[in-house]
Enzyme design. Structure first.
Site, PDB file in Angstrom:
ATOM      1  N   GLU A 161       9.968   2.298  10.538  1.00  0.00           N
ATOM      2  CA  GLU A 161      11.101   3.093  10.328  1.00  0.00           C
ATOM      3  C   GLU A 161      10.458   4.456  10.374  1.00  0.00           C
ATOM      4  O   GLU A 161       9.374   4.859   9.492  1.00  0.00           O
ATOM      5  CB  GLU A 161      11.808   3.063   9.195  1.00  0.00           C
ATOM      6  CG  GLU A 161      13.225   3.463   9.113  1.00  0.00           C
ATOM      7  CD  GLU A 161      13.262   5.041   8.758  1.00  0.00           C
ATOM      8  OE1 GLU A 161      13.409   5.777   9.512  1.00  0.00           O
ATOM      9  OE2 GLU A 161      13.129   5.303   7.610  1.00  0.00           O
ATOM     10  N   LYS A 216       0.900  -1.268  -0.054  1.00  0.00           N
ATOM     11  CA  LYS A 216      -0.283  -0.044  -0.108  1.00  0.00           C
ATOM     12  C   LYS A 216       1.153   1.267  -0.008  1.00  0.00           C
ATOM     13  O   LYS A 216       1.457   1.545   1.006  1.00  0.00           O
ATOM     14  CB  LYS A 216      -0.723  -0.179   1.317  1.00  0.00           C
ATOM     15  CG  LYS A 216      -2.338   0.666   1.182  1.00  0.00           C
ATOM     16  CD  LYS A 216      -2.052   2.006   0.815  1.00  0.00           C
ATOM     17  CE  LYS A 216      -1.733   3.106   2.030  1.00  0.00           C
ATOM     18  NZ  LYS A 216      -1.411   4.339   1.511  1.00  0.00           N
ATOM     19  N   GLU A 223       9.803  16.827  14.832  1.00  0.00           N
ATOM     20  CA  GLU A 223      10.103  16.547  13.558  1.00  0.00           C
ATOM     21  C   GLU A 223       8.989  17.657  12.874  1.00  0.00           C
ATOM     22  O   GLU A 223       7.815  17.490  12.749  1.00  0.00           O
ATOM     23  CB  GLU A 223       9.653  15.166  13.155  1.00  0.00           C
ATOM     24  CG  GLU A 223      10.044  15.045  11.450  1.00  0.00           C
ATOM     25  CD  GLU A 223       9.760  13.269  11.092  1.00  0.00           C
ATOM     26  OE1 GLU A 223       8.883  12.799  11.114  1.00  0.00           O
ATOM     27  OE2 GLU A 223      11.000  13.174  10.636  1.00  0.00           O
ATOM     28  N   CYS A 268      13.739  11.580   6.099  1.00  0.00           N
ATOM     29  CA  CYS A 268      13.733  11.212   7.367  1.00  0.00           C
ATOM     30  C   CYS A 268      15.140  11.399   8.031  1.00  0.00           C
ATOM     31  O   CYS A 268      15.335  11.607   9.418  1.00  0.00           O
ATOM     32  CB  CYS A 268      13.186   9.713   7.687  1.00  0.00           C
ATOM     33  SG  CYS A 268      13.908   8.568   6.517  1.00  0.00           S
TER      34      CYS A 268
HETATM   35  P1  NAI Z   1       1.735   8.858   7.351  1.00  0.00           P
HETATM   36  O1  NAI Z   1       2.464   8.175   8.499  1.00  0.00           O
HETATM   37  O2  NAI Z   1       0.416   9.310   7.712  1.00  0.00           O
HETATM   38  O3  NAI Z   1       1.827   8.041   6.068  1.00  0.00           O
HETATM   39  C1  NAI Z   1       2.703   7.053   5.944  1.00  0.00           C
HETATM   40  C2  NAI Z   1       1.784   5.900   5.003  1.00  0.00           C
HETATM   41  O4  NAI Z   1       1.043   5.290   6.063  1.00  0.00           O
HETATM   42  C3  NAI Z   1       0.993   6.308   3.807  1.00  0.00           C
HETATM   43  O5  NAI Z   1       1.074   5.006   3.013  1.00  0.00           O
HETATM   44  C4  NAI Z   1      -0.353   6.182   4.532  1.00  0.00           C
HETATM   45  O6  NAI Z   1      -1.320   6.178   3.615  1.00  0.00           O
HETATM   46  C5  NAI Z   1      -0.172   5.078   5.491  1.00  0.00           C
HETATM   47  N1  NAI Z   1      -1.255   5.124   6.822  1.00  0.00           N
HETATM   48  C6  NAI Z   1      -1.625   6.336   7.180  1.00  0.00           C
HETATM   49  N2  NAI Z   1      -2.588   6.185   8.121  1.00  0.00           N
HETATM   50  C7  NAI Z   1      -2.659   4.685   8.209  1.00  0.00           C
HETATM   51  C8  NAI Z   1      -3.127   3.971   9.306  1.00  0.00           C
HETATM   52  N3  NAI Z   1      -4.216   4.307   9.984  1.00  0.00           N
HETATM   53  N4  NAI Z   1      -3.179   2.402   9.238  1.00  0.00           N
HETATM   54  C9  NAI Z   1      -2.243   2.238   8.125  1.00  0.00           C
HETATM   55  N5  NAI Z   1      -1.797   2.943   7.334  1.00  0.00           N
HETATM   56  C10 NAI Z   1      -1.743   4.149   7.274  1.00  0.00           C
HETATM   57  O7  NAI Z   1       2.536  10.052   7.021  1.00  0.00           O
HETATM   58  P2  NAI Z   1       2.071  11.465   6.248  1.00  0.00           P
HETATM   59  O8  NAI Z   1       0.667  11.744   6.750  1.00  0.00           O
HETATM   60  O9  NAI Z   1       2.409  11.436   4.875  1.00  0.00           O
HETATM   61  O10 NAI Z   1       3.104  12.578   6.638  1.00  0.00           O
HETATM   62  C11 NAI Z   1       2.979  13.111   8.145  1.00  0.00           C
HETATM   63  C12 NAI Z   1       4.357  13.325   8.747  1.00  0.00           C
HETATM   64  O11 NAI Z   1       4.984  11.971   9.002  1.00  0.00           O
HETATM   65  C13 NAI Z   1       5.260  14.320   7.867  1.00  0.00           C
HETATM   66  O12 NAI Z   1       5.036  15.451   8.327  1.00  0.00           O
HETATM   67  C14 NAI Z   1       6.548  13.548   8.623  1.00  0.00           C
HETATM   68  O13 NAI Z   1       6.898  14.280   9.767  1.00  0.00           O
HETATM   69  C15 NAI Z   1       6.409  11.937   9.120  1.00  0.00           C
HETATM   70  N6  NAI Z   1       6.777  11.346   7.643  1.00  0.00           N
HETATM   71  C16 NAI Z   1       8.067  10.647   8.015  1.00  0.00           C
HETATM   72  C17 NAI Z   1       8.640   9.887   7.129  1.00  0.00           C
HETATM   73  C18 NAI Z   1       9.935   9.278   7.273  1.00  0.00           C
HETATM   74  O14 NAI Z   1      10.535   9.008   6.142  1.00  0.00           O
HETATM   75  N7  NAI Z   1      10.276   9.161   8.539  1.00  0.00           N
HETATM   76  C19 NAI Z   1       7.933   9.872   5.712  1.00  0.00           C
HETATM   77  C20 NAI Z   1       6.756  10.473   5.662  1.00  0.00           C
HETATM   78  C21 NAI Z   1       6.160  11.101   6.619  1.00  0.00           C
END
Ligand code: NAI
Ligand code: MG
Length: 499
Positions: free
Chosen positions: A249, A174, A384, A283
């Site tokens: 991660e 996903k 972050e 990240c």
């Molecule tokens: P997110 O953690 O919501 O999304 C990442 C993935 O998880 C996406 O594929 C999303 O559809 C999925 N997801 C979201 N809610 C879920 C749930 N309840 N159950 C299962 N899967 C779910 O991250 P988002 O909203 O894109 O970004 C928000 C913040 O997260 C950013 O501002 C940043 O601080 C952090 N982030 C950190 C990353 C990293 O590389 N460590 C990458 C992306 C975001």
């Protein structure tokens, strides 16, 4: 009509059962790139079912043969590097050279894991009893669910998909709702390379619907997740209740330490690249610079000056240094932290606002932002931000700098600039992050070493590369073969051997 993309389930490209779709946009221009399925639990269930049916055959396919398909995938990616990179820039926003690097990482990981097909090292150790053989092998887990973010739309999935497949698992992926088209193009390559139907399934959609359904599905044995701390923790709790393995991660609050004896020009280059590359949406991005007193002023001046000159724009243009943020919410989050920083009494040196001049108004641009006089306990220095926002913090000594570095609820990447080899080794010993750089920025890891972090950054697993990635996607099975022809009892019958 926008170009339409589909889920890939059991070797077929199909829409969501509900017919619902998500539009994918270019974050620099607002242009519509296409529509993808907005899947729900029914689509996920079909994909998991396909993966479960494909598992028996795939796990028994000799690993070198599995690897041969992966090598072919890597070759196709390499041949298509330019067009994939351009698509990646259009869908995610990072500048083209970085997008090409993102694609190259997938080539590297594919090649590396193709090599693993002829290794997948187990253990072979002496037995404590005569005529007995003791060894351990790696078994695949079964159906693995992969949930990925948008910031590395091909590199991060490749860190999970290649190792999981070479180990003999079957997958349901996903991808992030912001970068689904690149995901579809990536999966097409596996199809072209001859991966059997059902081994890798793609289900696009929103996290709360499609992602959550994948986490909850009883036949999914493991979830490999990269993304926010908030969602990572939620998934960890769900997986604990369901008895699933979960590899996380999550975020970072990475720092570059610059000591008085550092090469200031080199440190400045490292800071600018690590803080503003990918618009700070890595990240491993640097969001804190920790300086000792003698270099504080010169670093602050140079970094602010360079940051203010970075050219924002469409990442496809060669004149662009920094692309947009992924979406409106991401830009708003960065701005919120600018306000928080000002409220906390930090000194804004440059940036601090949206960039809306001319063409930039079409996209989600934010000015590279540098705050000085930040103290370690400010929210600006602890949370972050995931954008082009950098905080300069003063430390009086190496020990204090390291203490500040370690004093956040993340532990992904850290770097130190110094010309003293003894200092460098002390820092290597005492910095408590999963990745440490000496005289380089905090970004740019290589696939042959583990990637991951301490504290809130993860839960102890390592992905991204190095032999430990195989541990995330396999179950160890210890096997004892007794060829003595009689009952030998471990820990009991050994006594007679030494007397
Ligand atoms: P997110 O953690 O919501 O999304 C990442 C993935 O998880 C996406 O594929 C999303 O559809 C999925 N997801 C979201 N809610 C879920 C749930 N309840 N159950 C299962 N899967 C779910 O991250 P988002 O909203 O894109 O970004 C928000 C913040 O997260 C950013 O501002 C940043 O601080 C952090 N982030 C950190 C990353 C990293 O590389 N460590 C990458 C992306 C975001
Ligand atoms: Mg989210």
């Amino acid at each position: 009509m926008a170009r339409e993309f589909f889920n890939y389930i059991d070797g077929k490209w199909i829409p969501a059962q509900s017919g619902a779709t998500i539009v994918s946009h270019n974050p620099a221009t607002g242009e519509t790139l296409g529509v993808v399925p907005a899947s729900d639990a029914r689509d996920v269930a079909r994909a998991v079912d396909a993966a479960a049916r494909a598992f028996e055959k795939w796990r028994k396919t000799p690993a070198p043969h599995r690897a041969e398909i992966l090598r072919h995938v890597a070759e196709i990616i390499r041949a298509r590097k330019q067009s994939l990179g351009e698509l990646l820039t259009r869908e995610m926003g990072k500048v083209l050279p970085e997008a090409l690097g993102d694609v190259q990482e997938a080539v590297d990981m594919g090649m590396y894991m193709a090599g693993e097909g002829r290794r997948l090292n187990g253990l072979l150790v002496p037995s404590e009893l005569p005529n007995k053989w003791a060894m351990a092998v790696r078994d695949p887990l079964g159906v693995v669910g992969i949930i990925t973010p948008w910031n590395f739309p091909i590199a991060v999935p490749s860190w999970k998909i290649f190792p999981a497949l070479v180990c003999g698992n079957t997958l349901v992926w996903k991808p992030a709702e912001d970068t689904p088209i690149l995901a579809a193009e990536f999966v097409k390559i596996f199809e072209e390379a001859g991966l059997p139907p059902g081994v890798l399934n793609l289900v696009t959609g929103y996290g709360e619907l499609a992602g959550a359904a994948l986490v909850e599905h009883p036949q999914v044995k493991m979830i490999s997740f990269t993304g926010s701390n908030e969602i990572g923790k939620l998934i960890a709790v769900q997986c604990a209740q369901l008895g699933k393995r979960v590899s996380l991660e999550l975020g970072g609050k990475n720092a570059i330490i610059v000591l008085d004896d550092a090469d200031i020009d080199l440190a400045t280059d490292g800071i600018i690249w690590s803080a503003f590359g990918t618009s700070g949406q890595r990240c491993t991005a640097t969001s804190r610079v920790i300086v000792t007193p003698d270099v504080h002023k010169s670093i602050a001046e140079r970094v602010a000056e360079r940051a203010s000159k970075l050219r924002l724009g469409d990442g496809l243009l060669p004149t662009t240094d920094v692309g947009p943020l992924i979406n409106k919410a991401a830009a708003a989050k960065v701005h919120e932290y600018s306000e928080i920083g000002k409220g906390e009494g930090a000194t804004l040196l440059t940036g601090g606002d949206y960039a809306t001049e001319g063409e930039l108004a079409r996209g989600h641009f934010y000015k590279p932002t540098v705050f000085d006089q930040v103290t370690p306990t400010m929210r600006l220095a602890q949370e972050e931000i995931f954008g082009p926002s950098l905080s300069i913090i003063r430390a009086d000594s190496l020990a204090q700098a390291i203490q500040i570095n370690n004093g956040v609820n993340f532990g992904l990447s850290a770097s130190i600039f110094t010309s003293n080899v003894n200092t460098a080794f002390e820092a290597m010993r005492d910095i408590a992050t999963g990745i440490v750089y000496i005289n380089a920025g905090t970004i740019g890891s290589e696939v042959q070493l583990p990637f991951g972090g301490t504290r809130g950054t993860g839960n102890g697993h390592r992905e991204g590369g190095g032999p430990p990635v195989l541990d995330a996607f396999t179950e160890w099975k210890s096997i004892y073969v007794d060829y003595s022809g009689r009952l030998q009892r471990a820990q009991i019958d050994t006594d007679s051997l030494v007397s």
